[in-house]
Design a protein around this motif. Structure first.
Motif, PDB file in Angstrom:
ATOM      1  N   ILE A 162       0.866  -1.182   0.000  1.00 18.72           N
ATOM      2  CA  ILE A 162       0.000   0.000   0.000  1.00 18.72           C
ATOM      3  C   ILE A 162       0.900   1.227   0.000  1.00 18.72           C
ATOM      4  O   ILE A 162       1.755   1.373   0.879  1.00 18.72           O
ATOM      5  N   ILE A 163       0.728   2.113  -0.978  1.00 15.54           N
ATOM      6  CA  ILE A 163       1.601   3.279  -1.101  1.00 15.54           C
ATOM      7  C   ILE A 163       0.776   4.560  -1.120  1.00 15.54           C
ATOM      8  O   ILE A 163       0.230   4.943  -2.159  1.00 15.54           O
ATOM      9  N   PRO A 164       0.664   5.242   0.028  1.00 16.80           N
ATOM     10  CA  PRO A 164       0.023   6.568   0.028  1.00 16.80           C
ATOM     11  C   PRO A 164       0.951   7.592  -0.622  1.00 16.80           C
ATOM     12  O   PRO A 164       2.114   7.725  -0.236  1.00 16.80           O
ATOM     13  N   VAL A 215       2.924  -1.278   4.175  1.00 11.07           N
ATOM     14  CA  VAL A 215       2.529   0.108   3.957  1.00 11.07           C
ATOM     15  C   VAL A 215       3.803   0.928   3.827  1.00 11.07           C
ATOM     16  O   VAL A 215       4.671   0.885   4.710  1.00 11.07           O
ATOM     17  N   ALA A 216       3.934   1.665   2.736  1.00 14.59           N
ATOM     18  CA  ALA A 216       5.159   2.442   2.491  1.00 14.59           C
ATOM     19  C   ALA A 216       4.795   3.814   1.969  1.00 14.59           C
ATOM     20  O   ALA A 216       4.143   3.940   0.926  1.00 14.59           O
ATOM     21  N   PHE A 217       5.206   4.834   2.686  1.00 15.06           N
ATOM     22  CA  PHE A 217       4.967   6.198   2.235  1.00 15.06           C
ATOM     23  C   PHE A 217       6.028   6.580   1.210  1.00 15.06           C
ATOM     24  O   PHE A 217       7.216   6.309   1.383  1.00 15.06           O
ATOM     25  N   ALA A 218       5.579   7.233   0.137  1.00 17.39           N
ATOM     26  CA  ALA A 218       6.377   7.297  -1.097  1.00 17.39           C
ATOM     27  C   ALA A 218       7.333   8.470  -1.175  1.00 17.39           C
ATOM     28  O   ALA A 218       7.679   8.904  -2.259  1.00 17.39           O
ATOM     29  N   VAL A 255      13.324   0.858  10.469  1.00 18.66           N
ATOM     30  CA  VAL A 255      13.956   1.939  11.229  1.00 18.66           C
ATOM     31  C   VAL A 255      15.394   2.131  10.775  1.00 18.66           C
ATOM     32  O   VAL A 255      15.980   1.251  10.144  1.00 18.66           O
ATOM     33  N   GLN A 256      15.942   3.294  11.124  1.00 15.08           N
ATOM     34  CA  GLN A 256      17.328   3.624  10.823  1.00 15.08           C
ATOM     35  C   GLN A 256      17.931   4.346  12.025  1.00 15.08           C
ATOM     36  O   GLN A 256      17.297   5.209  12.617  1.00 15.08           O
ATOM     37  N   ARG A 257      19.149   3.976  12.394  1.00  6.64           N
ATOM     38  CA  ARG A 257      19.821   4.699  13.470  1.00  6.64           C
ATOM     39  C   ARG A 257      20.214   6.097  12.980  1.00  6.64           C
ATOM     40  O   ARG A 257      20.764   6.249  11.885  1.00  6.64           O
ATOM     41  N   VAL A 258      19.924   7.104  13.785  1.00  5.24           N
ATOM     42  CA  VAL A 258      20.216   8.492  13.412  1.00  5.24           C
ATOM     43  C   VAL A 258      21.005   9.151  14.537  1.00  5.24           C
ATOM     44  O   VAL A 258      20.900   8.775  15.710  1.00  5.24           O
ATOM     45  N   ILE A 309       7.941   2.890   6.627  1.00  7.29           N
ATOM     46  CA  ILE A 309       7.597   1.626   5.975  1.00  7.29           C
ATOM     47  C   ILE A 309       7.267   0.612   7.065  1.00  7.29           C
ATOM     48  O   ILE A 309       8.016   0.482   8.042  1.00  7.29           O
ATOM     49  N   TYR A 310       6.143  -0.109   6.876  1.00  4.23           N
ATOM     50  CA  TYR A 310       5.606  -0.982   7.927  1.00  4.23           C
ATOM     51  C   TYR A 310       5.103  -2.276   7.297  1.00  4.23           C
ATOM     52  O   TYR A 310       4.525  -2.262   6.206  1.00  4.23           O
ATOM     53  N   TYR A 311       5.290  -3.392   8.018  1.00  2.00           N
ATOM     54  CA  TYR A 311       4.719  -4.671   7.600  1.00  2.00           C
ATOM     55  C   TYR A 311       3.698  -5.120   8.637  1.00  2.00           C
ATOM     56  O   TYR A 311       3.932  -5.018   9.850  1.00  2.00           O
ATOM     57  N   PHE A 312       2.553  -5.642   8.137  1.00  2.00           N
ATOM     58  CA  PHE A 312       1.498  -6.187   8.999  1.00  2.00           C
ATOM     59  C   PHE A 312       1.121  -7.565   8.476  1.00  2.00           C
ATOM     60  O   PHE A 312       0.793  -7.711   7.290  1.00  2.00           O
ATOM     61  N   ARG A 313       1.156  -8.554   9.347  1.00  2.91           N
ATOM     62  CA  ARG A 313       0.789  -9.912   8.929  1.00  2.91           C
ATOM     63  C   ARG A 313      -0.712 -10.021   8.663  1.00  2.91           C
ATOM     64  O   ARG A 313      -1.146 -10.848   7.852  1.00  2.91           O
ATOM     65  N   ASP A 314      -1.519  -9.184   9.347  1.00  2.00           N
ATOM     66  CA  ASP A 314      -2.973  -9.267   9.265  1.00  2.00           C
ATOM     67  C   ASP A 314      -3.541  -7.925   8.818  1.00  2.00           C
ATOM     68  O   ASP A 314      -3.785  -7.036   9.632  1.00  2.00           O
ATOM     69  N   GLY A 315      -3.722  -7.785   7.508  1.00  2.00           N
ATOM     70  CA  GLY A 315      -4.227  -6.531   6.975  1.00  2.00           C
ATOM     71  C   GLY A 315      -5.629  -6.193   7.444  1.00  2.00           C
ATOM     72  O   GLY A 315      -5.969  -5.020   7.643  1.00  2.00           O
ATOM     73  N   GLU A 316      -6.466  -7.229   7.650  1.00  2.00           N
ATOM     74  CA  GLU A 316      -7.829  -6.982   8.124  1.00  2.00           C
ATOM     75  C   GLU A 316      -7.823  -6.381   9.527  1.00  2.00           C
ATOM     76  O   GLU A 316      -8.639  -5.499   9.844  1.00  2.00           O
TER      77      GLU A 316
END
Length: 335
Positions: A4-6, A106-109, A129-132, A168-175
């Motif tokens: 999903i890309i908003p 879900v990944a914001f573009a 995530v990224q170390r900053v 950017i996020y991963y979800f095993r259960d989209g519902e």
């Protein structure tokens, strides 16, 4: 697996380039930002991508066709969904609620990344995530001793973590995600006047969802001209050994190429020095010029110029002295 890309934002920080094309379609090393994003996500997923759902503004038929073509290139169906009003990240994702089923990324573009991991699709959820060095401008995560996420903290002014959320996020259960987002909308739960994904993440965590981090090796921003030019530089370094970075139809006459560069179809380069870290789009011509560390899009003409750290759009005509430029489509500048 679905992505999903908003991408309905107006890209104000990238004007004038986003006056004629959505920011995610600006090219990086010869491919649109959003295509790079989709391809990189597909590389870390361990399952085929079934659908890529693009959440857009009213960008027009050509843009929508281009987006569907990007999905097809990775063997997925492309679908188009509309967000007509900017009401927050949770609202944006829910504009594609039909695609929130099964495993979902879900990944914001407006961000790209490089990663050395494979996604654990058995996890409840994963946050890229990224170390900053300075976490204060970002949302960050806190971890426990078992490497599980315990807290999401927005722009902490006191140090709590250096692991910034990149969008950017991963979800095993989209519902389940859809259910939690719908709860925010139904109950008008907002943060700073908008419906936020982070509120849903917090609710899911409190109900027992176990989120884990995926630490990327590099986070590349495309938020403004300078950041995008730098991202183009980094991508050219990543792909410098790939075949086909200089199209066979390009014409080079008395021209020096300093790699890495990307040269598109039917480009004409004459009496010039190109590179390093330059991307030149199809049907562009460069004459008697030096171009370095820049993005030049399609059907543009550069003559008698020395440009660096620059972005030139489509159908630009530029003839001038040494410059650091950001010129949108259809501009003519002759000095």
């Amino acid at each position: 697996m679905r992505i999903i890309i908003p991408m309905a934002g107006m890209g104000k920080r990238m004007r004038p380039h986003t006056l004629t094309v959505p920011k995610p379609l600006i090219p990086i090393a010869g491919k649109p930002i959003v295509q790079r994003l989709v391809e990189d996500i597909a590389k870390v997923c361990q399952e085929p991508i079934e659908e890529v759902a693009f959440i857009v503004g009213r960008f027009g038929d050509k843009v929508e066709a281009d987006l569907k073509s990007i999905a097809e290139k990775i063997g997925a169906k492309g679908s188009i969904h509309y967000q007509d009003e900017a009401l927050g990240t949770a609202h944006a994702i829910m504009c594609a609620k039909e695609a929130l089923t099964g495993k979902v990324v879900v990944a914001f573009a407006d961000t790209l990344f490089k990663a050395d991991f494979k996604l654990d699709t058995n996890a409840d959820g994963t946050i890229w995530v990224q170390r900053v060095d300075d976490p204060r401008p970002f949302g960050v995560i806190k971890l426990n001793e078992n490497n599980k996420i315990t807290d999401f903290v927005e722009k902490p002014q006191e140090f709590v973590s250096d692991l910034a959320i990149i969008g950017i996020y991963y979800f095993r259960d989209g519902e389940y995600l859809r259910q939690e987002l719908q709860y925010l909308l139904d109950n008008d739960i907002k943060d700073k006047g908008e419906y936020q994904l982070t509120n849903a993440l917090e609710n899911m965590k409190n109900k027992g969802t176990k989120f884990i981090p995926a630490v990327i090796s590099e986070w590349l921003d495309c938020g403004n001209k300078n950041a995008t030019v730098y991202t183009n530089q980094r991508y050219l370094e990543y792909i410098k050994d790939e075949e086909g970075l200089i199209a066979s139809t390009a014409t080079l006459e008395n021209t020096v190429i300093i790699p890495p560069v990307y040269i598109g179809e039917n480009v004409q380069l004459t009496n010039s020095v190109i590179g390093p870290h330059v991307s030149i789009g199809n049907d562009t011509s460069v004459y008697n010029s030096v171009v370095s560390n820049s993005i030049v899009q399609e059907s543009t003409a550069i003559k008698n110029s020395n440009i660096a750290n620059s972005m030139l759009g489509n159908f630009v005509v530029y003839e001038s002295r040494q410059s650091d430029l950001s010129l949108g489509d259809y501009n003519t500048l002759i000095d």
